[in-house]
Design a protein around this motif. Structure first.
Motif, PDB file in Angstrom:
ATOM      1  N   ILE A  35       0.872  -1.165   0.000  1.00  0.00           N
ATOM      2  CA  ILE A  35       0.000   0.000   0.000  1.00  0.00           C
ATOM      3  C   ILE A  35       0.906   1.211   0.000  1.00  0.00           C
ATOM      4  O   ILE A  35       1.586   1.493   0.978  1.00  0.00           O
ATOM      5  N   LEU A 103       5.591  -0.977   4.717  1.00  0.00           N
ATOM      6  CA  LEU A 103       4.376  -0.230   5.056  1.00  0.00           C
ATOM      7  C   LEU A 103       4.713   0.934   5.991  1.00  0.00           C
ATOM      8  O   LEU A 103       4.267   2.070   5.789  1.00  0.00           O
TER       9      LEU A 103
ATOM     10  N   LEU B 140      -0.496  -3.730  12.136  1.00  0.00           N
ATOM     11  CA  LEU B 140      -0.218  -2.304  12.042  1.00  0.00           C
ATOM     12  C   LEU B 140      -1.489  -1.516  12.335  1.00  0.00           C
ATOM     13  O   LEU B 140      -2.441  -1.546  11.561  1.00  0.00           O
ATOM     14  N   ARG B 190      -9.985 -10.546  10.520  1.00  0.00           N
ATOM     15  CA  ARG B 190      -9.913 -11.752   9.698  1.00  0.00           C
ATOM     16  C   ARG B 190      -9.122 -11.486   8.429  1.00  0.00           C
ATOM     17  O   ARG B 190      -8.703 -12.389   7.742  1.00  0.00           O
ATOM     18  N   LEU B 191      -8.954 -10.188   8.129  1.00  0.00           N
ATOM     19  CA  LEU B 191      -8.360  -9.826   6.847  1.00  0.00           C
ATOM     20  C   LEU B 191      -6.845  -9.752   6.931  1.00  0.00           C
ATOM     21  O   LEU B 191      -6.267  -9.808   7.998  1.00  0.00           O
ATOM     22  N   ARG B 192      -6.253  -9.547   5.760  1.00  0.00           N
ATOM     23  CA  ARG B 192      -4.805  -9.391   5.678  1.00  0.00           C
ATOM     24  C   ARG B 192      -4.350  -8.130   6.403  1.00  0.00           C
ATOM     25  O   ARG B 192      -5.107  -7.176   6.554  1.00  0.00           O
ATOM     26  N   ASP B 194      -2.459  -5.511   5.747  1.00  0.00           N
ATOM     27  CA  ASP B 194      -2.443  -4.156   5.197  1.00  0.00           C
ATOM     28  C   ASP B 194      -3.827  -3.515   5.234  1.00  0.00           C
ATOM     29  O   ASP B 194      -3.946  -2.312   5.372  1.00  0.00           O
ATOM     30  N   TYR B 195      -4.878  -4.344   5.125  1.00  0.00           N
ATOM     31  CA  TYR B 195      -6.216  -3.777   5.209  1.00  0.00           C
ATOM     32  C   TYR B 195      -6.455  -3.218   6.591  1.00  0.00           C
ATOM     33  O   TYR B 195      -7.088  -2.188   6.760  1.00  0.00           O
ATOM     34  N   ALA B 197      -4.368  -1.822   8.523  1.00  0.00           N
ATOM     35  CA  ALA B 197      -3.746  -0.505   8.637  1.00  0.00           C
ATOM     36  C   ALA B 197      -4.702   0.573   8.141  1.00  0.00           C
ATOM     37  O   ALA B 197      -4.933   1.572   8.810  1.00  0.00           O
ATOM     38  N   ILE B 198      -5.285   0.348   6.975  1.00  0.00           N
ATOM     39  CA  ILE B 198      -6.167   1.357   6.398  1.00  0.00           C
ATOM     40  C   ILE B 198      -7.457   1.490   7.199  1.00  0.00           C
ATOM     41  O   ILE B 198      -7.932   2.596   7.446  1.00  0.00           O
TER      42      ILE B 198
END
Lengths: 300, 409
Positions: A35, A103, B140, B190-192, B194-195, B197-198
């Motif tokens: 990202i 990241l 993160l 449950r998600l990866r 990087d998601y 983080a957002i």
């Protein structure tokens, strides 16, 4: 009905801008699974460069569409240069490191660029000159769709088509698709992966700069912080459409633009940003792979 | 590379950066008065600075690729500091000295200094809380400040509406933050990575937007004032004694946090978290419930933010949404990254560095965020494990040979 149409079209305008920025996210993610947090900042730098160049040209005595075109070209060049440099400094040394490192590096880069522009320029909002020309044939529909909206939508459509052609038919596009599928395999068949990654960053940044110049002339003011929110929203659009998928980014951008405009038009304008984030959370819960994305199976 | 080539490369890099920074750093426009200011001096600085940095960069990487054995030596002093601290003969006197200094601090320095120190201690706790999430579990979290805001507003609002006191709200604030963390984490974890983080970033922004816009609930941007400081057994404290009292309170809370963090890290949960950070698939194969363990880390880490939020409201006696921006999250994250993910001493050092340095170098404070960003990038490239490496506890088998142990079974 006019009200509905007006909102629909302003959603389309806004969605086009989101789509332009989202493409950069989705392309980079497709190739190096990162990202690129600094992408929003690239968009902001594009807008700032355009503003600076346009002001310099205006004081030199130029006016009219020539200013817009020159400022736009310089902005695109500079944004691409920034995108390229950011990749070389902050991401390339970290290729192969754990997922968290690039990241965090990206967030650091984003904070750095924001503050760099703030310290070098100003923290106040700067008025952005309206460089987009008035189109005479749109006068009758100006209350629904102004010429700014028309130019934004048209430019976006042209850029999308150009990008699709580039990715489908050129050698570089082919190399990009190969790298996205399997980087090691692409390397084995002779694709210069470093160059492909650089090209991806350059193209993504150029698109972001176009978006930046367009939206800055549309809204009429910029500051160093615009990239942050725009970046998150564009990322939302990319996830919405399915990250890694180029038509997905466009679709996601449009859906997000409409959601925001209809929500502010019919519900409340205070929570414009909150609607976008709520949509992101909802999509991630209901359909994590996005509208057009394929669910990826992790293999060992 | 020969010297000539290196000089050429450095010159090229320098020219590139001059080109890159030209419009933004050299030209400043004033669009209202239509004046353009040219700052050629900045250009000189960039040229000289990037030239030197480029030489240093190629020096470092040249050495790294040229002689792989040398790489570890470059940072030996920092590692030595860590191992020195772990050495019991040094550790005890150091701890005693620190304890004495911390106890005597309010009597040695002014109230103002004590107040700054309290802030630094608050960031130590925040850093350690985030360290559970980022350092141990590798999740993160960019919206940590949202949980801090939950704590601060729960004290402000509960006091405003129901007149609840500090000591009642302190655990409540922590609990509320935990609850929010579970509500948010449940769908997202449950998600990866990087998601996450957002989404946490988005959540942080939503919380701030709601606080800013929902006037009936949070009194909007003007915030809530007249929040009482914590009381001591019903005594009426003046400003000075209240500050000192809060300082000791924070010392106590810091010690508790350090203790709890250490216990969590060495517990079954902590080991599961570290394992999850390293390899999720292998972990699941070992029978660790991925979603549950991550949620646990998320909730445990956020509790500290809630507690600190209550303390923050009590310390400043005023809360408004401007205290809970993304920059705050970024600052706490850079404390963790700079100090060392998973390390206690590192985070303590990181918090003191990042809070006290800008406080004492006032001229510096404009460049604070710029330096945070740079630090994050540079740390990730050169030393991703932080100033002090988080040690992995290892156990040694003592007690005869392995044969003897198996025979005894």
């Amino acid at each position: 009905m006019d009200y509905f149409l007006e909102i629909f079209l302003s959603g389309l305008t806004r969605g086009s801008i989101y789509a332009l920025i989202a493409l950069g996210y989705t392309m980079v993610y497709g190739i190096i699974e990162l990202i690129n947090f600094a992408h929003g900042e690239i968009y902001m730098i594009g807008a700032f460069t355009a503003l600076i160049i346009a002001s310099v040209l205006t004081t030199l005595g130029m006016s009219g569409p020539a200013v817009l075109i020159l400022a736009g070209i310089v902005a695109v060049i500079y944004a691409s240069a920034y995108g390229f440099t950011v990749e070389k400094i902050a991401y390339k040394p970290l290729r192969g490191a754990s997922r968290l490192s690039p990241l965090i590096s990206a967030i650091g880069m984003s904070i750095f660029l924001q503050n760099y522009v703030m310290l070098a320029q100003t923290s106040d909002f700067l008025p952005f000159p309206n460089l987009l020309p008035e189109l005479p044939f749109l006068e009758s529909t100006a209350h629904i769709m102004g010429s700014t909206d028309f130019i934004i939508i048209a430019t976006t459509a042209v850029v999308m088509v150009a990008l699709t052609l580039l990715i489908k038919f050129t050698r570089m596009g082919k190399a990009m698709r190969a790298t996205a599928q399997d980087r090691n395999m692409a390397m084995l068949v002779g694709v210069n992966v470093n160059r492909v990654i650089s090209a991806t960053f350059i193209i993504g940044s150029a698109l972001a700069a176009i978006g930046g110049v367009l939206i800055a002339s549309h809204i009429g003011r910029i500051n160093f912080y615009i990239g942050f929110i725009a970046g998150i929203k564009a990322f939302t659009a990319a996830v919405l459409g399915g990250i890694g998928s180029i038509p997905g980014a466009v679709l996601g951008g449009l859906v997000l633009g409409w959601t925001e405009c209809f929500a502010t038009g019919y519900v409340s304008s205070d929570y414009e940003d909150a609607f976008a984030f709520a949509l992101l959370v909802l999509i991630l819960i209901l359909r994590p792979a996005g509208i057009l994305g394929k669910a990826s199976v992790q293999k060992v | 590379m020969t010297f000539r080539q290196e000089m050429k490369k450095a010159l090229l890099t320098s020219a590139w950066f001059v080109f890159l920074t030209f419009p933004i750093l050299v030209i400043r426009v004033n669009t209202i008065e239509n004046v353009i200011e040219w700052r050629w001096l900045n250009m000189m600085w960039i040229a000289a600075g990037s030239f030197i940095l480029s030489l240093l960069w190629s020096f470092y990487f040249g050495r790294k690729t040229g002689d792989p054995g040398k790489k570890t030596e470059a940072f030996a002093p920092a590692d030595k500091a860590g191992s020195l601290f772990r050495n019991p003969r040094f550790r005890m006197p150091a701890l005693v000295l620190t304890a004495l200094f911390a106890t005597a601090f309010p009597f040695l320095f002014s109230v103002y200094q004590t107040s700054i120190m309290t802030t630094a201690l608050m960031y130590v706790v925040l850093g350690l809380g985030l360290n559970i999430i980022v350092g141990l579990a590798g999740l993160l979290n960019l919206g940590y400040v949202a949980f801090y805001a939950v704590g601060a507003y729960s004290y402000a609002l509960l006091h405003y509406h129901f007149g609840l006191g500090f000591w009642v709200v302190l655990p409540l604030g922590g609990l509320l933050a935990t609850l929010f963390a579970i509500l948010l984490g449940f769908p997202v974890l449950r998600l990866r990575g990087d998601y996450l983080a957002i989404v946490t970033l988005g959540f942080g922004e939503i919380v701030r937007l709601i606080l800013e816009n929902w006037n009936e609930f949070s009194f909007g941007p003007s915030g809530i004032s007249n929040i009482p400081r914590p009381g001591l057994l019903g005594l009426d404290l003046n400003l000075d004694t209240a500050t000192i009292y809060l300082y000791y309170l924070m010392i106590g809370l810091c010690l508790i946090t350090i203790f709890v963090f250490g216990r969590i890290r060495d517990s079954r949960i902590g080991r599961a978290l570290i394992a999850l950070r390293e390899d999720e698939i292998a972990c699941q194969a070992m029978g660790i419930d991925k979603a549950r363990t991550k949620l646990l880390a998320f909730a445990l880490g956020s509790t500290w933010a809630g507690l600190m939020g209550v303390i923050f409201a009590a310390k400043t006696t005023f809360v408004n949404p401007a205290s809970f921006t993304f920059l705050e999250s970024a600052m706490i994250l850079s404390i963790v990254v700079l100090g060392g993910m998973g390390s206690i001493l590192g985070v303590v050092l990181g918090a003191f560095l990042l809070i006290l340095l800008p406080e004492y170098l006032r001229a510096f404070s404009d460049y604070r965020m710029l330096l945070f960003g740079t630090t994050m990038v540079i740390m990730m490239i050169f030393r991703p494990q932080g100033i002090i490496t988080g040690i992995r506890r290892t156990y040694q088998f003592r007690g005869g040979s392995i044969d003897g142990a198996t025979a005894g079974k």
